[in-house]
Design a protein around this motif. Sequence first.
Motif, PDB file in Angstrom:
ATOM      1  N   ARG A 579     -14.154  12.759 -39.142  1.00  0.00           N
ATOM      2  CA  ARG A 579     -12.878  12.767 -38.426  1.00  0.00           C
ATOM      3  C   ARG A 579     -12.316  11.355 -38.447  1.00  0.00           C
ATOM      4  N   ILE A 580     -11.044  11.251 -38.874  1.00  0.00           N
ATOM      5  CA  ILE A 580     -10.422   9.935 -39.091  1.00  0.00           C
ATOM      6  C   ILE A 580      -9.098   9.896 -38.327  1.00  0.00           C
ATOM      7  N   ASN A 581      -8.886   8.858 -37.553  1.00  0.00           N
ATOM      8  CA  ASN A 581      -7.606   8.604 -36.893  1.00  0.00           C
ATOM      9  C   ASN A 581      -6.756   7.764 -37.841  1.00  0.00           C
ATOM     10  N   ALA A 582      -5.881   8.435 -38.597  1.00  0.00           N
ATOM     11  CA  ALA A 582      -5.107   7.747 -39.635  1.00  0.00           C
ATOM     12  C   ALA A 582      -4.169   6.720 -38.999  1.00  0.00           C
ATOM     13  N   GLY A 583      -4.267   5.481 -39.494  1.00  0.00           N
ATOM     14  CA  GLY A 583      -3.409   4.413 -39.009  1.00  0.00           C
ATOM     15  C   GLY A 583      -3.793   3.878 -37.645  1.00  0.00           C
ATOM     16  N   GLY A 584      -4.890   4.369 -37.033  1.00  0.00           N
ATOM     17  CA  GLY A 584      -5.254   3.940 -35.683  1.00  0.00           C
ATOM     18  C   GLY A 584      -6.735   3.642 -35.560  1.00  0.00           C
ATOM     19  N   GLY A 585      -7.142   3.328 -34.331  1.00  0.00           N
ATOM     20  CA  GLY A 585      -8.531   2.990 -34.056  1.00  0.00           C
ATOM     21  C   GLY A 585      -9.349   4.201 -33.656  1.00  0.00           C
ATOM     22  N   ALA A 586     -10.619   3.955 -33.336  1.00  0.00           N
ATOM     23  CA  ALA A 586     -11.507   5.040 -32.933  1.00  0.00           C
ATOM     24  C   ALA A 586     -10.968   5.720 -31.656  1.00  0.00           C
ATOM     25  N   TYR A 587     -11.139   7.054 -31.607  1.00  0.00           N
ATOM     26  CA  TYR A 587     -10.577   7.791 -30.471  1.00  0.00           C
ATOM     27  C   TYR A 587     -11.413   9.052 -30.238  1.00  0.00           C
ATOM     28  N   THR A 588     -11.659   9.356 -28.964  1.00  0.00           N
ATOM     29  CA  THR A 588     -12.359  10.584 -28.574  1.00  0.00           C
ATOM     30  C   THR A 588     -11.376  11.499 -27.857  1.00  0.00           C
ATOM     31  N   THR A 589     -11.271  12.752 -28.327  1.00  0.00           N
ATOM     32  CA  THR A 589     -10.286  13.674 -27.776  1.00  0.00           C
ATOM     33  C   THR A 589     -10.743  14.229 -26.426  1.00  0.00           C
ATOM     34  N   ALA A 590      -9.836  14.918 -25.771  1.00  0.00           N
ATOM     35  CA  ALA A 590     -10.128  15.486 -24.456  1.00  0.00           C
ATOM     36  C   ALA A 590     -11.254  16.513 -24.526  1.00  0.00           C
ATOM     37  N   ASP A 591     -11.424  17.182 -25.674  1.00  0.00           N
ATOM     38  CA  ASP A 591     -12.505  18.159 -25.796  1.00  0.00           C
ATOM     39  C   ASP A 591     -13.732  17.594 -26.494  1.00  0.00           C
ATOM     40  N   GLY A 592     -13.820  16.256 -26.605  1.00  0.00           N
ATOM     41  CA  GLY A 592     -15.044  15.604 -27.047  1.00  0.00           C
ATOM     42  C   GLY A 592     -15.174  15.318 -28.523  1.00  0.00           C
ATOM     43  N   LYS A 593     -14.148  15.553 -29.332  1.00  0.00           N
ATOM     44  CA  LYS A 593     -14.231  15.234 -30.762  1.00  0.00           C
ATOM     45  C   LYS A 593     -14.071  13.726 -30.957  1.00  0.00           C
ATOM     46  N   VAL A 594     -14.929  13.157 -31.802  1.00  0.00           N
ATOM     47  CA  VAL A 594     -14.915  11.704 -32.038  1.00  0.00           C
ATOM     48  C   VAL A 594     -14.259  11.412 -33.388  1.00  0.00           C
ATOM     49  N   PHE A 595     -13.144  10.681 -33.357  1.00  0.00           N
ATOM     50  CA  PHE A 595     -12.436  10.250 -34.565  1.00  0.00           C
ATOM     51  C   PHE A 595     -12.749   8.780 -34.821  1.00  0.00           C
ATOM     52  N   GLU A 596     -13.113   8.483 -36.084  1.00  0.00           N
ATOM     53  CA  GLU A 596     -13.348   7.093 -36.467  1.00  0.00           C
ATOM     54  C   GLU A 596     -12.019   6.379 -36.715  1.00  0.00           C
ATOM     55  N   ALA A 597     -12.065   5.038 -36.674  1.00  0.00           N
ATOM     56  CA  ALA A 597     -10.887   4.262 -37.051  1.00  0.00           C
ATOM     57  C   ALA A 597     -10.549   4.533 -38.514  1.00  0.00           C
ATOM     58  N   ASP A 598      -9.286   4.316 -38.872  1.00  0.00           N
ATOM     59  CA  ASP A 598      -8.776   4.652 -40.198  1.00  0.00           C
ATOM     60  C   ASP A 598      -9.659   4.049 -41.308  1.00  0.00           C
ATOM     61  N   LYS A 599     -10.064   4.843 -42.275  1.00  0.00           N
ATOM     62  CA  LYS A 599     -10.926   4.404 -43.367  1.00  0.00           C
ATOM     63  C   LYS A 599     -10.794   5.374 -44.537  1.00  0.00           C
ATOM     64  N   TYR A 600     -11.381   5.022 -45.676  1.00  0.00           N
ATOM     65  CA  TYR A 600     -11.419   5.826 -46.884  1.00  0.00           C
ATOM     66  C   TYR A 600     -10.035   6.070 -47.485  1.00  0.00           C
ATOM     67  N   ASN A 601      -9.026   5.235 -47.123  1.00  0.00           N
ATOM     68  CA  ASN A 601      -7.686   5.450 -47.658  1.00  0.00           C
ATOM     69  C   ASN A 601      -7.470   4.638 -48.919  1.00  0.00           C
ATOM     70  N   GLY A 602      -6.541   5.099 -49.764  1.00  0.00           N
ATOM     71  CA  GLY A 602      -6.187   4.398 -50.982  1.00  0.00           C
ATOM     72  C   GLY A 602      -4.696   4.478 -51.227  1.00  0.00           C
TER      73      GLY A 602
END
Length: 1012
Positions: A579-602
């Motif tokens: 899970r990737i937060n495109a253009g942003g930093g790490a974020y955890t949603t209200a239902d507990g999903k963990v998004f990493e900071a933006d990565k793997y982009n080209g």
Amino acid sequence: MKSTLLPFICRTKNASGTLFLKPGTLPFRYEFNLDFYVPYARPLLLLVLLFYSANLFAQPVISWDKTYGGNEDDVLEKLELTTDGGYILGGTSKSGISGEKSQAGKGSADYWIVKISADGTKEWDQTYGGSGYDQLIAIHQTSDGGYILGGRSDSDAGGDKSSDDRSVTEGGKGDYWIVKISSDGTKQWDKTIGGTGSDFLTSVKQTPDKGYILAGFSQSGKGADKSQDALETSFPHDNWIVKLSENGDKEWDKTFGTKYYDYIVSLEITADGGYFVAGNSNATGSAFQWYLARFAADGSMQWEKFIPTNGLGGLTVGQTTSDGGYILGVTTELPNQDYVVVKLDASANLVWNKSYSGKYFETENSIENLVSITQTKDGGYIIGGYSNGDAGNEKSQNSKGVDDYWIVKIAEDGTKQWDKTIGGLYIDYFSGLVQTSDGGYLLGGSSESWAGADKTEGYRGGSDFWIVKLAPETENQFLVFSSGLLNVTLENGTTTASQSVNLAASADSTAVTFTKSENSDWLTIPSASLGKLTFGMDATGLAPGKYTATVTAAAAGYISATLTVKLTVKPANTGTTVRINAGGGAYTTADGKVFEADKYNGGLDRTNTIGNFDILKTEDDELYRSERSAQSFSYNIPVTNGEYVVVLHFAEIYFGAPGGVPKGLRQRLFNIDFEGVNRADEYNIIAYAGGPMTAVEEEYTNITVSDGILNIDFLNAGANQPSVAAIEVIPSSEYVNRIVLPALADVHVRDGEFANQNFGASGLLEVKSGSEDVTRNTYLQFSVRGLLEKDALISAKLRIYGYNAENTGKTNVSAYGIDNNEWTESGITWENAPVGGFIPLSYADVNDEAKYYELDVTEHVRAQFGSGRIVSILLKNPTDRNRKLYFHSKENPSGNAPQLVILTTAPYFAETRINQEITSPAAFPKSENGKSTVYPNPVKKQFTLKLSDKHEGAVSLQLISRLGRAYDLALPQQKSAKTEVDLSGLSLNKGLYLLKVRSAAATEVLKVLVTE
């Protein structure tokens, strides 16, 4: 002196509260004074009832009603449960052969008996009478399966009557007339019992020796069947009981009372084989008193008692109770008649007395006539009578016609538990009720009402028998979990989790027990109680797979509640979830999903953010406030080879957003490729989200990775640049699709003077329950046509945004399933609104905090897969707390409209998605960027389609409604630049439609707003 201490408090004349006794030997008389004045206790009474409303005693529902009658007046007097599970009805008829009456009349009025089955089907009817007026008063099933009938007759011998009237004076006719019939209604014998004047029967019962006891009052002196002189010879009016043998021969009779006016209203067989009679007496010659007496089986009096009424009115019924005491029913005197119930102990000491009434207009008490009171199986009592009152005081419902049946259920201490008003549109007089074998009630009376309100059949003549079956009270007591499903995913090993749910009951003091299904050691259940409950799940030692357990909450006399707990145990390495937060930093949603900071982009490294503004249709605003946005870019994500589902998150935060440029219709168009295969053509965020600053998710299934890298390419398609807010990559075996569906319709209805008003355009949905002009219920409708697989449905949660507008405390809002989906937002009113289920699907406690409240409606949604996949839900407050709840509708500018949140493991057919609203449909631009166009739009009867150049060859056209119904439109076989399309031959509702344009070269979907 009037008592003003508390409502229902009664005091005897002496301080100790004991009875005043007249000296002497048995038989003797008790006298005591009930010093109370009920009407002035109303304010305190209301406070008491509001306190008890927390117990949530529910009115029983009507199972069925039946009308039986002929072409003239037919008046029901008594009904009784029979040993075969059916019922016997007895009354007086003036009708000939007509309607349900199969025999001609014998005189001016006759006994009419109707036998019905348990479901109200008529089995037989019989008419019995002489040449004069015969009025049935009582009917009772006998030990041989037949029936004993009793009443008053002024007929001489003839017809079914074998003996002449006993009277020897002109104008003094009328005797007890007893008729014994078999189980099929065949007459076996009849007896005329009377003195030389008029005699009036009020009760007949079979005695333990298979004989019969008759009770009533007599205006006769000694003579004929009367063996004793009248107690006063000028104007005799005495109590008279008569004992008959099994074949109807008189064994003895007894005259008793005072030298003034006496009359028995009821008789009961006591446990020792004797008799208890209740009635009224003008014993002092100036004021009526209530009269009670006990007799041995041989007719010898054991005691009699006189109770001054203090102007309340006369007894209408008196009965013995299971504790050895007595319960008395009274109707107070005009102008304001009330039900009054008096409880006495075994020594006739006062235990309690209570009053029950409605309102007639705003300032006057209504008129209630108490007819019967019966002790119920739970030790309480059910009171029956008729009323012309509306809601107010103890009455919770408005009148249905002129007079209605009014039933009040009270506890053993007289506390009201529920009441119910039952009536047609005119006059309905209550006669009696019985508690049925299934725990419900059968009510009966005489009706002059036509079909309407609670009455389903029209009248046959002047008045008819009208029977109403109420469902068992146990069907109205229920337990309910706030959510019917707990769903947990854990890795195998030693991982644990816990989730909480609330349990409520229709009575706050209910003691509950919990049981769980077999083979569910992984589930830990809490101690059984109401309120918040925490369940534990432990995956230790469990093999990967899916596990399901059920927990049942039960209580005596209640419908149980079931909680389903689903546990998914996955291996430690089942693939790769990214899970990737495109253009942003790490974020955890209200239902507990963990998004990493933006990565793997080209590609071009360009991002965009917006300030702390509200993003609609999400609780995770921060996830959508940043995006990767450039002319073209890609994500190359390392994963384990296998099949994946990719979920892309979008929100338009530039066009139409704060600090951006004004919104247009086709300002941002881009394509999306997965593993080099195009999966989205000319994707338009605003179109699919419904507007700017609004979250939207897109799920792409069946994406196979074979080289360890998932490639996602975002490519310009002719209008501005692609953008994406977040990316989820999930192995197909673990994927759960989360779909947020908006409401097709949302509206509330109101009772009372607003019952015919529609509130479909309101920005607020209301829920409230209480008395007249207060109750409001909300109706919601959703389409789940895009759900492809019933078995794949994990959960369905209704989310409603609102708050308690009148109180800071918690007020219940409950969701009920509705099977009738024919209602419309613009047409529904209180009068035509469909009825919801009785047991709530789930509930939420709403306080004064404005937020989304969630209710589980999974089972109801699952059930609609066989009913057109339209889901209708009723929201109401079942507790009569008189607290207004506001919820935002889809018309509310806040954007916090009702949502149905679906979790499923199957794909969702996005083409039927209905949250694509045209927010500015006044005009569509001409063809640009290779897109076909429709004009004018909105559309009335015709429109012009300008085809894009990308179409080649024959073109087909299909119009798809919001509910997924498709209409094929006729078009020329060869493509033309402009095509006129005629809709006048279609039966279309107003609203948004999708127009699918298909050729050999391309397929596109346009939006069309139909206004006529």
